[in-house]
Write a protein that holds these residues in place. Structure first.
Motif, short mmCIF file in Angstrom:
data_model
loop_
_atom_site.label_atom_id
_atom_site.label_comp_id
_atom_site.label_asym_id
_atom_site.label_seq_id
_atom_site.Cartn_x
_atom_site.Cartn_y
_atom_site.Cartn_z
N GLN A 2 0.83 -1.17 0.00
CA GLN A 2 0.00 0.00 0.00
C GLN A 2 0.88 1.24 0.00
O GLN A 2 1.83 1.37 0.74
N GLN A 3 0.52 2.20 -0.83
CA GLN A 3 1.22 3.48 -0.87
C GLN A 3 0.63 4.41 0.17
O GLN A 3 1.34 5.05 0.92
N GLY A 4 -0.70 4.46 0.20
CA GLY A 4 -1.35 5.39 1.10
C GLY A 4 -1.82 4.72 2.37
O GLY A 4 -2.14 3.53 2.39
N GLU A 5 -1.81 5.49 3.43
CA GLU A 5 -2.35 5.00 4.69
C GLU A 5 -3.33 6.03 5.20
O GLU A 5 -2.96 7.20 5.43
N GLU A 6 -4.58 5.62 5.39
CA GLU A 6 -5.58 6.55 5.87
C GLU A 6 -5.63 6.53 7.39
O GLU A 6 -5.38 5.52 8.04
N ASP A 7 -6.02 7.66 7.91
CA ASP A 7 -6.14 7.83 9.35
C ASP A 7 -7.31 8.76 9.61
O ASP A 7 -7.40 9.82 8.99
N PRO A 8 -8.27 8.44 10.49
CA PRO A 8 -8.31 7.20 11.26
C PRO A 8 -8.85 6.03 10.43
O PRO A 8 -9.31 6.24 9.32
N GLN A 9 -8.81 4.84 10.98
CA GLN A 9 -9.39 3.69 10.30
C GLN A 9 -10.90 3.75 10.33
O GLN A 9 -11.57 3.30 9.40
N ALA A 10 -11.44 4.31 11.41
CA ALA A 10 -12.88 4.43 11.54
C ALA A 10 -13.20 5.74 12.23
O ALA A 10 -12.46 6.20 13.10
#
Lengths: 111, 112
Positions: A2-10
């Motif tokens: 994965q290139q991107g990491e989203e925050d928060p997960q929920a």
């Protein structure tokens, strides 16, 4: 990988509140896009921001991009129950190349 | 103007079998990409077709193959299915010169 990491997960908010989701990435990009997905169905394109842009607006959406920090944020203002969905950022390294998605943020907007 | 369409909607196969998924791009689009999305994860790029040739490929084994036809529609073939191939398979189309991709509703593949 994965290139991107989203925050928060929920993220769970009340109708009318604003929702902010963040995305970090690792390599240089040509553009970054945000997509929405309802209940495991197809993705809907929301907005694209190019590497030479810092901010874009589309209706209730506001996207920022900080290439020095390799991060982006998506702001949804005055949220509605219909905004409940998973939101993904996707990066594009060079023009015409693949989308590389993060794991997504699950947004729940409570009526 | 029809968007991206995919068939079938759902599919159940057993290990070792082969499957073919189909995609028709949005009108005016000439590029088709395929993605695999496991439950709870983001989509993973499989490959991209333009002018009937595979232009880019993600980290997927040779069991995954594809084709693009002169009318720009595309097929994804998976041989020797494994349990781990169970996922939502998404097709996306765009014009080669434009970065925004339009996604179909996906095909839910279950391998038993």
């Amino acid at each position: 990988s994965q290139q991107g990491e989203e925050d928060p997960q929920a993220l769970s908010i009340q109708e009318g509140e604003n929702a902010t989701m963040n995305c970090s990435y690792k390599t240089s990009i040509n553009n970054l896009q945000w997509y929405r997905q309802n209940s495991g169905r197809g993705l809907v394109h929301l907005i694209l921001i190019r590497s030479n842009e810092r901010e874009k607006h589309s209706g209730r959406l506001r996207v920022t991009l900080d290439t020095s920090k390799k991060s982006s944020s998506l702001l949804i203002t005055a949220s509605r129950a219909a905004d409940t969905a998973s939101y993904f950022c996707a990066t594009v390294k060079t023009s015409g190349s693949r989308l590389t998605f993060g794991e997504g943020t699950q947004l729940t907007v409570n009526p | 103007d029809a968007g991206v369409t995919q068939s079938p909607t759902h599919l159940i196969k057993t290990r070792g079998q082969q499957v073919t998924l189909r995609c028709s791009p949005k009108s005016g689009h000439d590029t088709v990409s395929w993605y695999q999305q496991a439950l709870g994860q983001g989509p993973q790029f499989i490959f991209q077709y333009y002018e009937e040739e595979e232009r880019q490929r993600g980290n997927f084994p040779d069991r995954f193959s594809g084709h693009q036809f002169p009318n720009y529609s595309s097929e994804l073939n998976v041989n020797a299915l494994l349990l781990g191939d169970s996922a939502l398979y998404l097709c996306a189309s765009n014009r080669w010169i434009e970065p925004e991709q339009f996604f179909g509703p996906g095909t839910r593949l279950t391998v038993l």
